[in-house]
Design an enzyme around this catalytic site. Structure first.
Site, PDB file in Angstrom:
ATOM      1  N   LYS A 202       9.968 -10.042  13.690  1.00  0.00           N
ATOM      2  CA  LYS A 202       9.325 -10.020  12.364  1.00  0.00           C
ATOM      3  C   LYS A 202       8.995  -8.577  11.946  1.00  0.00           C
ATOM      4  O   LYS A 202       9.277  -8.150  10.823  1.00  0.00           O
ATOM      5  CB  LYS A 202       8.056 -10.873  12.417  1.00  0.00           C
ATOM      6  CG  LYS A 202       7.021 -10.575  11.366  1.00  0.00           C
ATOM      7  CD  LYS A 202       7.466 -11.028  10.012  1.00  0.00           C
ATOM      8  CE  LYS A 202       6.645 -10.356   8.933  1.00  0.00           C
ATOM      9  NZ  LYS A 202       6.742 -10.994   7.650  1.00  0.00           N
ATOM     10  N   CYS A 256       2.950  -5.680   3.731  1.00  0.00           N
ATOM     11  CA  CYS A 256       3.934  -5.962   4.785  1.00  0.00           C
ATOM     12  C   CYS A 256       4.659  -4.682   5.191  1.00  0.00           C
ATOM     13  O   CYS A 256       4.405  -4.125   6.241  1.00  0.00           O
ATOM     14  CB  CYS A 256       4.916  -7.008   4.285  1.00  0.00           C
ATOM     15  SG  CYS A 256       4.057  -8.456   3.638  1.00  0.00           S
TER      16      CYS A 256
HETATM   17  N1  SAJ Z   1      10.769  -1.549  -2.455  1.00  0.00           N
HETATM   18  C1  SAJ Z   1      11.460  -0.394  -2.784  1.00  0.00           C
HETATM   19  N2  SAJ Z   1      12.826  -0.423  -2.738  1.00  0.00           N
HETATM   20  C2  SAJ Z   1      13.514  -1.545  -2.392  1.00  0.00           C
HETATM   21  C3  SAJ Z   1      12.816  -2.704  -2.056  1.00  0.00           C
HETATM   22  C4  SAJ Z   1      11.436  -2.673  -2.099  1.00  0.00           C
HETATM   23  O1  SAJ Z   1      10.875   0.644  -3.080  1.00  0.00           O
HETATM   24  O2  SAJ Z   1      14.746  -1.479  -2.374  1.00  0.00           O
HETATM   25  C5  SAJ Z   1       9.297  -1.540  -2.453  1.00  0.00           C
HETATM   26  C6  SAJ Z   1       8.683  -2.507  -3.441  1.00  0.00           C
HETATM   27  O3  SAJ Z   1       8.593  -1.947  -4.706  1.00  0.00           O
HETATM   28  C7  SAJ Z   1       7.331  -2.768  -2.796  1.00  0.00           C
HETATM   29  C8  SAJ Z   1       7.632  -2.698  -1.300  1.00  0.00           C
HETATM   30  O4  SAJ Z   1       8.863  -2.008  -1.188  1.00  0.00           O
HETATM   31  O5  SAJ Z   1       6.408  -1.742  -3.127  1.00  0.00           O
HETATM   32  C9  SAJ Z   1       7.740  -4.044  -0.635  1.00  0.00           C
HETATM   33  O6  SAJ Z   1       8.413  -4.978  -1.459  1.00  0.00           O
HETATM   34  P1  SAJ Z   1       9.501  -6.022  -0.920  1.00  0.00           P
HETATM   35  O7  SAJ Z   1       9.912  -6.853  -2.068  1.00  0.00           O
HETATM   36  O8  SAJ Z   1      10.554  -5.313  -0.163  1.00  0.00           O
HETATM   37  O9  SAJ Z   1       8.774  -6.862   0.180  1.00  0.00           O
HETATM   38  P2  SAJ Z   1       7.385  -7.657   0.276  1.00  0.00           P
HETATM   39  O10 SAJ Z   1       6.403  -6.743   0.950  1.00  0.00           O
HETATM   40  O11 SAJ Z   1       6.979  -8.295  -0.983  1.00  0.00           O
HETATM   41  O12 SAJ Z   1       7.844  -8.810   1.316  1.00  0.00           O
HETATM   42  C10 SAJ Z   1       8.390  -8.415   2.571  1.00  0.00           C
HETATM   43  C11 SAJ Z   1       9.676  -9.228   2.814  1.00  0.00           C
HETATM   44  N3  SAJ Z   1      10.373  -8.692   3.979  1.00  0.00           N
HETATM   45  C12 SAJ Z   1      11.699  -8.435   3.929  1.00  0.00           C
HETATM   46  O13 SAJ Z   1      12.384  -8.583   2.962  1.00  0.00           O
HETATM   47  C13 SAJ Z   1      12.296  -7.945   5.214  1.00  0.00           C
HETATM   48  C14 SAJ Z   1       9.327 -10.699   3.016  1.00  0.00           C
HETATM   49  O14 SAJ Z   1      10.473 -11.440   3.368  1.00  0.00           O
HETATM   50  C15 SAJ Z   1       8.262 -10.836   4.121  1.00  0.00           C
HETATM   51  O15 SAJ Z   1       7.879 -12.192   4.313  1.00  0.00           O
HETATM   52  C16 SAJ Z   1       7.044 -10.055   3.683  1.00  0.00           C
HETATM   53  O16 SAJ Z   1       7.425  -8.679   3.577  1.00  0.00           O
HETATM   54  C17 SAJ Z   1       5.950 -10.221   4.712  1.00  0.00           C
HETATM   55  O17 SAJ Z   1       5.014 -11.000   4.461  1.00  0.00           O
HETATM   56  O18 SAJ Z   1       6.040  -9.632   5.794  1.00  0.00           O
END
Ligand code: SAJ
Length: 419
Positions: A202, A256
């Site tokens: 995870k 996360c």
């Molecule tokens: N972000 C970027 N660039 C990207 C993708 C995201 O800058 O290409 C940023 C977003 O703007 C945000 C942060 O990263 O600030 C996190 O956003 P996210 O959409 O990547 O993820 P979370 O935190 O909403 O959810 C993540 C997910 N993990 C993965 O995709 C591996 C989700 O599946 C998990 O369940 C969640 O973390 C968790 O609870 O751990």
């Protein structure tokens, strides 16, 4: 099966709803009495598409009962926060409290499932000893499982059903017990393993994403220096069948990606230079954005409006939000900052006041509302200038200066290879 979910937040509440929706009797427990009162009155306290409707259905059918007093059940699912401490290690205090609450209710045959994200070895190193001290033999009297939540905020209802589930049993019998619980609604594959492997898998999922985003953010910095459009580079490179550079932005927020990698680095600091560097790069982005505002405006900006307080688009969660860190860095530079976010009650103020006489609007969160902005708001600005750190704005026109993370180099003394 009677299921008790402990913690009714972004994960616990949708999980409780999903079990009830699939015919299980569920009690949803939370220590926050205001949350329970709100839920009992028929309204959820978080924003998540499809959750309110589903919640209303299971509340009306009586299959889900929000309670402020935990009751005996067959299965206890712990989905409480795991914040990080000052030194970034995993703070297990809410987990330990949940286990303490469960122990007096436990009987032979019960299953305890931890969904909260934790540092490697927490299930066997923290929870298992507490249960053993209370007289239970794991895998014989009761089953203990780590089944990490992995759903994406904004798509939780679909992903809960569709995603694969990692089911980490302390013993193989524990893993089988966990599988029986999630089989009630999960359509994805059940991946049975041990608890420690589940914990680190995870954490590595989120660390993979954080590291990849750091690469994209580093690309923005180096491309700006070299006079190349980083967004175009990503577009081109990602046409390769085995390349998937993530999207750069103002930093990484949420509870996360911005937290979980530290649970690994604090557990093994010597062995994790790459993960630590990725965290540093992503954490540096809000300041980089603030510095870029000064570069673009030649230090002339007096007032800036930041569009978005939430950590990502179309959610109301501001935990670790880069937008709010940008605000702090700009304020430290003596700039008047207004943050506007229609999804977050506290920042959902009058946008007219926020835009009036602003020298720049920074899109920091990719809410749908920011793809187009009313002309009246833009014309009320001192300078019609949008710095779109999320590359989402669709209303570009001649009178507007529009800057993205790909075109920052036009404002710097970069090595002008191309524009
Ligand atoms: N972000 C970027 N660039 C990207 C993708 C995201 O800058 O290409 C940023 C977003 O703007 C945000 C942060 O990263 O600030 C996190 O956003 P996210 O959409 O990547 O993820 P979370 O935190 O909403 O959810 C993540 C997910 N993990 C993965 O995709 C591996 C989700 O599946 C998990 O369940 C969640 O973390 C968790 O609870 O751990």
């Amino acid at each position: 099966m009677k299921i008790a979910t402990i913690g009714l937040g972004y994960i616990g509440l949708p999980t409780a709803v999903m079990f009830a929706k699939h015919g299980q009797e569920v009690i949803g427990f939370d220590t926050n009495k205001e949350v329970i009162a709100r839920l009992q009155s028929g309204f959820i306290h978080i924003e998540e598409p499809g959750l309110q409707e589903a919640f209303q259905g299971v509340l009306a059918s009586g299959l889900l009962r929000p309670v402020s007093q935990l009751e005996p059940a067959d299965t206890f699912i712990i989905a409480v926060p795991t914040p990080h401490t000052e030194d970034h290690s995993c703070d297990t205090r809410y987990i330990r409290q949940a286990v303490k609450d469960v122990i007096p209710l436990l009987i032979t045959g019960n299953t305890i499932i931890l969904e909260s994200t934790v540092a490697p070895k927490t299930t066997t190193g923290v929870i298992q000893p507490m249960l053993e001290e209370a007289g239970f033999t794991i895998g014989v009297d009761v089953h203990l499982v780590h089944c990490p939540e992995r759903v994406l905020p904004g798509q939780i209802m679909a992903e809960l059903v569709r995603n694969n589930r990692i089911i980490g049993g302390v013993t193989p019998a524990c893993a089988s017990a966990g599988e029986a619980v999630y089989q009630t609604f999960v359509e994805g594959e059940m991946l049975l393993t041990d608890a420690s492997t589940a914990e680190l898998s995870k954490l590595m999922e989120n660390t993979f994403r954080d590291t990849n985003i750091a690469l994209a953010n580093e690309l923005v910095k180096l491309s700006t220096e070299l006079g190349i459009n980083a967004l175009k580079v990503i577009e081109m490179a990602n046409k390769h069948p085995r390349v998937n550079i993530h999207t750069p932005g103002p930093g990484v927020g949420g509870h996360c990606l911005a937290v979980d990698p530290y649970f690994i680095t604090t557990a093994a600091p010597e062995q994790t230079p790459l993960i630590q560097t990725a965290r540093k790069i992503n954490s540096s982005m809000p300041e980089y954005i603030a510095e870029s505002v000064e570069t673009i405006t030649n230090k002339a900006a007096k007032k800036v409006v930041i569009l978005g307080a939430a950590y990502k688009g179309n959610v109301d969660d501001i935990r670790e939000s880069p937008a709010l860190k940008i605000a702090e860095h700009l304020q430290q530079r003596g700039i008047e900052v207004h943050v506007y976010d229609p999804h977050v009650a506290y920042y959902n103020m009058n946008p007219e006041t926020a835009f009036a006489n602003a020298d720049m609007a920074i899109i920091a969160t990719e809410h749908d509302e920011f793809k187009h902005l009313p002309m009246s708001l833009l014309t009320s600005m001192a300078t019609m200038q949008i710095f779109d750190t999320k590359n989402i704005f669709e209303g570009v026109h001649e009178e507007l200066t529009y800057i993205t993370l790909g075109t920052l180099h036009r404002y710097t003394n970069c090595q002008q290879f191309q524009s």
